[in-house]
Design an enzyme around this catalytic site. Sequence first.
Site, PDB file in Angstrom:
ATOM      1  N   GLU A 188       0.812  -1.236   0.000  1.00 32.37           N
ATOM      2  CA  GLU A 188       0.000   0.000   0.000  1.00 32.37           C
ATOM      3  C   GLU A 188       0.837   1.274   0.000  1.00 32.37           C
ATOM      4  O   GLU A 188       0.398   2.308   0.517  1.00 32.37           O
ATOM      5  CB  GLU A 188      -1.005  -0.010   1.170  1.00 32.37           C
ATOM      6  CG  GLU A 188      -2.069  -1.084   0.982  1.00 32.37           C
ATOM      7  CD  GLU A 188      -3.029  -1.252   2.148  1.00 32.37           C
ATOM      8  OE1 GLU A 188      -2.941  -0.473   3.117  1.00 32.37           O
ATOM      9  OE2 GLU A 188      -3.861  -2.170   2.083  1.00 32.37           O
ATOM     10  N   GLU A 264      -5.465  -8.056  -1.227  1.00 34.96           N
ATOM     11  CA  GLU A 264      -5.863  -7.903   0.183  1.00 34.96           C
ATOM     12  C   GLU A 264      -7.294  -7.409   0.194  1.00 34.96           C
ATOM     13  O   GLU A 264      -7.634  -6.427  -0.467  1.00 34.96           O
ATOM     14  CB  GLU A 264      -4.948  -6.953   0.955  1.00 34.96           C
ATOM     15  CG  GLU A 264      -5.254  -6.990   2.452  1.00 34.96           C
ATOM     16  CD  GLU A 264      -4.445  -6.009   3.278  1.00 34.96           C
ATOM     17  OE1 GLU A 264      -3.212  -5.970   3.149  1.00 34.96           O
ATOM     18  OE2 GLU A 264      -5.086  -5.263   4.057  1.00 34.96           O
TER      19      GLU A 264
END
Length: 673
Positions: A188, A264
């Site tokens: 991320e 995810e």
Amino acid sequence: MGCAALLWGWLLLGCSWGPGLPAVGAAALSTTYVLDDAGGLGRQFDGIGAVSGGGATSRLLVNYQEPYRSQILDYLFKPNFGASLHILKVEIGGDGQSTDGTEPSHMHYANDENYFRGYEWWLMKEAKKRNPKIKLIGLPWTFPAWIGKGENWPYDYPDVTAYYIVSWILGAKQYHDLDIDYVGIWNERAFSSKYIKLLRYTLDKHDLQQVRIIASDRLWEPISFVLLLDSELHGVVDVIGAHYPGTKTVPNALLTKKKLWSSEDYSTFNDEVGAGCWARILNQNYVNGNMTSTIAWNLVASYYEELPFGRCGLMTAQEPWSGHYKVEAPIWITAHTTQFTQPGWSYLQVDGHLEGGGSFVALTDGLGNLTIIIETMTHNHSQCIRPPLPHFSVTPQRATFNLKGSFYMVETLQVWHSRLGFESGNSSLFQQLHPVKVWKGSFSLDLNMNEVYTLTTLKTGQKCGYPEPPPPQPFPSNYKDDFNIRNPPFSEAPNFADQTGVFEYFINASDPGDHVFTLRQVVVQRPITWASDADQTISLIGNFQWVNMTVTCDIYIEKQHDGGVFIAGRVDSGGIYVRRTKGVFFWVFADGTYRVTGDLAGEEILMKGLSGVRDNAWHTLTLNIQGTSTSGLLNGYPLWENVTISEPSNGWAAIGTRSFEFAQFDNFHVEAS
Ligand SMILES: *[C@@H]1O[C@H](CO)[C@@H](O)[C@H](O)[C@H]1NC(C)=O
Ligand SMILES: *[C@@H]1O[C@H](CO)[C@@H](O)[C@H](O)[C@H]1NC(C)=O
Ligand SMILES: *[C@@H]1O[C@H](CO)[C@@H](O)[C@H](O)[C@H]1NC(C)=O
Ligand SMILES: *[C@@H]1O[C@H](CO)[C@@H](O)[C@H](O)[C@H]1NC(C)=O
Ligand SMILES: *[C@@H]1O[C@H](CO)[C@@H](O)[C@H](O)[C@H]1NC(C)=O
Ligand SMILES: *[C@@H]1O[C@H](CO)[C@@H](O)[C@H](O)[C@H]1NC(C)=O
Ligand SMILES: *[C@@H]1O[C@H](CO)[C@@H](O)[C@H](O)[C@H]1NC(C)=O
């Protein structure tokens, strides 16, 4: 162990419900869907998985006694038992905070290498033991400071970063005989095309051609756009992994022709709504977004529940001290897909939207097996933590499937069913019903809301279980650890949950006797962070509900002049919020002073004075918190007393250091209520 192949007490005969079941209204929809492989297949399926780490989400699991620990692992990984996961994704520990704690790096320092820290190696081996075919993924959230040579950035020296990551993969093989299948870039956070190319080059140079690269574990863009522009990058990235895609992809991602994964997802409290979320996205990530793998954060909620995102795991195992764990509904929702498919199967080409709302996917092994998974989750009962879910409606409906091509000859399908009952409590999870007869390639099902069906040619499905584990218990109110008895192969003391820094078992062979075995804080430079790590280090332990407590610990400051350590109680926060942690902190410093503060940052000073403590000597600290009154002892003698506190009213115990510095702890003891 018991495996139920028992049939549910009511019948699914051919195509209609048995008597006594809610009748499908006369106005109900009835729609026909065609499943045909004659025109070729859809995308290859890559598996369903879950993340351990990101961060420290399996922390407490390792401390479970047998047989409970193995039982939990069986529910997660054992084929045809429970969740039967296809993929295990683990954090490549980087010494920094990655959501619910820190995970240790295999290289704390540039000249350091150790492939026995933390618990992810152990977990990967346990998963492989149960399912040798399970795919393994490694992904870093944080990196030790030396990677960035002081900058909070891992790409200035991409060759160093690539060497660091490839070392982890080589170490997995050399020390644990683990073959890593996929590696990611930086969770991320930004990616660097130059780094990704260098990573591929470095992998190949070490004969790791089979390790595939996932990029970039963030959003679909900008990676998709960059892949379309940069053909060299396009050549080295194997999978585009996006997080929390809300079941949608974007045109550029499709244009790359890469595998698309939800690398995810989920992250939702593991009650029945969490199960509804999981059921919906497992299907709809493919149906709406062409994604061929979905990976849940997280595998098992094995961290103190009051840390951020408590119980956002497929099951719950957060009480090693009692042995209690809970197989939550998402485990059985997972089984609906995982027990009847494998990575390498293919989706059939079909629009999987059901006319009355909900979805289905159909997969085949190309050898004649067919698995159809249907979900009819309603909007209110299937919301995930993110992103917001646009409104939709689901109604009872009849679905008729026409099997064509290789599937025309299928005569019967095994049927597995779940119904999420929510407030009514009338749930049933992963029950086998009577097989459905296929008549001339056709069968029908009456679908109600919030149901999952698997229809499959495979007869290998099983709902297995163990006897109920022990009942829940609070953390022991009188807890001691002298760090002498260790829990191999782990590097960390049971139940301590590091939130900044890393606290490891340490042996000082030259110690005269009392402090040979200690716990040592070993991160000496602020790592390349993923979250807002504190400027101090801290490890939590105990029960968040504790109000009154006496914490005692022997401490040893190693850093001269401005080194310092603390013990604390009523510690109220951690994880990504660690910087704003409050509590009662009793500090001693190498300059011979002490402080009492109401926060980890040390800004809210309640008391200070001289202590006579110095570095490179052992001292015993005691912190007493009773109601609104606190006091502190040094080596058994009162040092300060009657410091009044009002907030926080409860929290964990903790130990830690003033900065990123070496320090040791021994004979930890907490007595609390
Ligand atoms: C993506 O999925 C949609 C809906 O199933 C389908 O129409 C489309 O062909 C797929 N596109 C690609 C490139 O796979
Ligand atoms: C289905 O899968 C089973 C188990 O993998 C295999 O033995 C069988 O040949 C496959 N094909 C059919 C048509 O059952
Ligand atoms: C969905 O939830 C909202 C808020 O809890 C509630 O107002 C609404 O009535 C619910 N709708 C249904 C169909 O249950
Ligand atoms: C639960 O649902 C089943 C099937 O719909 C029904 O037969 C049963 O009566 C329900 N039980 C309760 C307590 O509502
Ligand atoms: C180990 O113990 C010796 C003897 O007490 C001491 O001099 C030394 O500083 C200790 N080393 C560490 C790293 O604690
Ligand atoms: C904590 O200590 C205070 C003061 O002694 C007492 O009034 C209170 O009942 C105690 N609370 C608990 C939970 O033990
Ligand atoms: C602690 O402080 C309270 C309030 O200031 C006072 O009443 C009490 O006597 C003090 N106790 C001790 C032991 O100093």
